[in-house]
Design a protein around this motif. Structure first.
Motif, mmCIF file in Angstrom:
data_model
loop_
_atom_site.group_PDB
_atom_site.id
_atom_site.type_symbol
_atom_site.label_atom_id
_atom_site.label_comp_id
_atom_site.label_asym_id
_atom_site.label_seq_id
_atom_site.Cartn_x
_atom_site.Cartn_y
_atom_site.Cartn_z
ATOM 1 N N THR A 86 -4.274 18.354 58.425
ATOM 2 C CA THR A 86 -3.903 19.715 58.786
ATOM 3 C C THR A 86 -4.139 19.930 60.277
ATOM 4 N N PRO A 87 -3.185 20.533 60.986
ATOM 5 C CA PRO A 87 -3.393 20.767 62.425
ATOM 6 C C PRO A 87 -4.539 21.750 62.661
ATOM 7 N N GLU A 88 -5.359 21.473 63.659
ATOM 8 C CA GLU A 88 -6.503 22.327 63.950
ATOM 9 C C GLU A 88 -6.081 23.738 64.341
ATOM 10 N N ASP A 89 -4.907 23.868 64.986
ATOM 11 C CA ASP A 89 -4.456 25.195 65.396
ATOM 12 C C ASP A 89 -3.814 25.973 64.247
ATOM 13 N N ARG A 90 -3.632 25.304 63.100
ATOM 14 C CA ARG A 90 -3.060 25.911 61.893
ATOM 15 C C ARG A 90 -1.612 26.368 62.090
ATOM 16 N N ASP A 91 -1.001 26.008 63.209
ATOM 17 C CA ASP A 91 0.400 26.364 63.419
ATOM 18 C C ASP A 91 1.297 25.548 62.491
ATOM 19 N N ALA A 92 2.530 25.965 62.362
ATOM 20 C CA ALA A 92 3.466 25.321 61.439
ATOM 21 C C ALA A 92 3.742 23.877 61.843
ATOM 22 N N LEU A 93 4.064 23.081 60.853
ATOM 23 C CA LEU A 93 4.439 21.688 61.078
ATOM 24 C C LEU A 93 5.948 21.535 60.944
ATOM 25 N N GLY A 99 7.186 21.270 66.582
ATOM 26 C CA GLY A 99 6.987 19.940 67.153
ATOM 27 C C GLY A 99 6.086 19.936 68.373
ATOM 28 N N TRP A 100 5.801 18.732 68.863
ATOM 29 C CA TRP A 100 4.950 18.557 70.037
ATOM 30 C C TRP A 100 5.198 17.186 70.640
ATOM 31 N N LYS A 101 4.642 16.981 71.836
ATOM 32 C CA LYS A 101 4.742 15.692 72.524
ATOM 33 C C LYS A 101 3.361 15.091 72.649
ATOM 34 N N GLY A 102 3.257 13.788 72.438
ATOM 35 C CA GLY A 102 1.974 13.101 72.544
ATOM 36 C C GLY A 102 1.125 13.307 71.309
ATOM 37 N N TRP A 103 -0.190 13.420 71.516
ATOM 38 C CA TRP A 103 -1.122 13.579 70.397
ATOM 39 C C TRP A 103 -1.387 15.057 70.135
ATOM 40 N N ARG A 104 -1.628 15.371 68.858
ATOM 41 C CA ARG A 104 -2.011 16.732 68.452
ATOM 42 C C ARG A 104 -3.257 16.623 67.581
ATOM 43 N N LYS A 105 -4.191 17.532 67.772
ATOM 44 C CA LYS A 105 -5.438 17.495 67.026
ATOM 45 C C LYS A 105 -5.233 17.969 65.582
ATOM 46 N N PHE A 106 -5.622 17.114 64.633
ATOM 47 C CA PHE A 106 -5.594 17.426 63.207
ATOM 48 C C PHE A 106 -7.000 17.230 62.648
ATOM 49 N N PHE A 107 -7.212 17.693 61.418
ATOM 50 C CA PHE A 107 -8.447 17.376 60.718
ATOM 51 C C PHE A 107 -8.122 16.992 59.281
ATOM 52 N N VAL A 108 -9.011 16.233 58.661
ATOM 53 C CA VAL A 108 -8.824 15.795 57.279
ATOM 54 C C VAL A 108 -9.178 16.971 56.366
ATOM 55 N N SER A 109 -8.169 17.548 55.721
ATOM 56 C CA SER A 109 -8.406 18.696 54.846
ATOM 57 C C SER A 109 -8.617 18.286 53.397
ATOM 58 N N ALA A 110 -8.276 17.057 53.034
ATOM 59 C CA ALA A 110 -8.532 16.558 51.680
ATOM 60 C C ALA A 110 -8.394 15.049 51.667
ATOM 61 N N LYS A 111 -9.171 14.391 50.784
ATOM 62 C CA LYS A 111 -9.056 12.952 50.536
ATOM 63 C C LYS A 111 -8.872 12.774 49.035
ATOM 64 N N VAL A 112 -7.729 12.213 48.644
ATOM 65 C CA VAL A 112 -7.373 12.096 47.229
ATOM 66 C C VAL A 112 -7.285 10.616 46.855
ATOM 67 N N PRO A 113 -8.195 10.088 46.032
ATOM 68 C CA PRO A 113 -8.105 8.686 45.609
ATOM 69 C C PRO A 113 -6.837 8.452 44.786
ATOM 70 N N GLU A 114 -6.097 7.424 45.161
ATOM 71 C CA GLU A 114 -4.865 7.090 44.449
ATOM 72 C C GLU A 114 -4.999 5.801 43.640
ATOM 73 N N GLY A 131 5.089 22.091 55.451
ATOM 74 C CA GLY A 131 4.860 23.018 56.537
ATOM 75 C C GLY A 131 3.404 23.271 56.862
ATOM 76 N N LYS A 132 2.467 22.767 56.031
ATOM 77 C CA LYS A 132 1.042 23.048 56.221
ATOM 78 C C LYS A 132 0.230 21.807 56.594
ATOM 79 N N TYR A 133 0.529 20.678 55.945
ATOM 80 C CA TYR A 133 -0.216 19.459 56.244
ATOM 81 C C TYR A 133 0.674 18.246 56.020
ATOM 82 N N PHE A 134 0.320 17.149 56.666
ATOM 83 C CA PHE A 134 0.954 15.852 56.432
ATOM 84 C C PHE A 134 0.111 15.078 55.418
#
Length: 225
Positions: A49-56, A24-39, A90-93
């Motif tokens: 996916t978190p930029e630091d690649r640490d666990a979610l 976990g964390w407090k406030g904002w955490r840097k992520f990046f878009v690792s995939a875009k899936v049309p639904e 555990g890897k991405y939201f």
């Protein structure tokens, strides 16, 4: 002032619990878009996916995250809240965002259009810890009825996937309404879950049916719920 103090303290406790949660964390955490899936024609699922690649952290099905990105025409960062539309991995939201087009006197959605059009795979954005009280009671044994319309199915899909993974003996009815098949998001996923889990049944309503739509396969009823 006493009421304000209660809410300030409650919010502070939420942030403290978030930071103390594993991953976990407090406030904002840097992520990046690792995939875009049309639904659907309107909805895209974003893998964040978190930029630091640490666990979610794990989260409860039905919870949401806040996402903040820069909106050029406003010249500022804008936050929006989106339900998490998949189970924790555990890897991405995963969030699934409907693009809001301009219609009549209603302007186009500021953030949804930036996400759809201006944030390619690899782009970064800020994400909050998952919060929210609209969650599934995973310990209940009574039948579950999940009802949604349009993009409102996003938390319900997280709940449905949790149920078929953790409570296979629990009966589930998934009720969903969409305008038509073009905007029915996650249809293949829902069909696969229903086919593979006899305890799950569905009732899908379309307001408009095209010649290519098959009753029992794409939809179950015509009209509103």
């Amino acid at each position: 002032q006493q009421l304000a103090d209660i809410f300030v303290q409650f919010e502070s406790d939420l942030y403290r619990q978030a930071k103390a949660t594993p991953g976990g964390w407090k406030g904002w955490r840097k992520f990046f878009v690792s995939a875009k899936v049309p639904e659907s024609d309107e909805i895209i699922s974003f893998h964040l996916t978190p930029e630091d690649r640490d666990a979610l952290p794990a989260y409860q099905p039905g919870q949401f995250v806040s996402v903040r990105c820069f909106v050029p025409e406003l010249g500022s960062y804008q936050p929006r809240q989106y339900s998490l539309s998949d189970v924790p991995n555990g890897k991405y939201f995963q969030i699934s965002v409907k693009r809001e087009f301009a219609q009549d006197d209603r302007p186009a959605g500021r953030v949804s259009n930036v996400l759809h059009e201006s944030l390619p795979v690899g782009a970064d954005l800020d994400v909050s810890f998952p919060f929210g009280d609209f969650v599934l009671d995973v310990n209940a044994t009574t039948p579950a009825v999940l009802m949604s319309g349009g993009v409102g199915l996003t938390p319900m899909m997280a709940m449905l996937k949790t149920l078929v993974e953790q409570a296979k003996e629990r009966k589930v009815v998934f009720v969903h309404a969409a305008r038509n098949s073009r905007v029915h998001a996650m249809k293949p996923t829902l069909s696969k879950i229903v086919a593979e889990n006899p305890q799950v049944s569905r009732a899908v309503f379309y307001e408009q049916v095209t010649d290519g739509d098959k009753k029992g396969e794409d939809y179950d009823f015509v009209g509103r719920v």
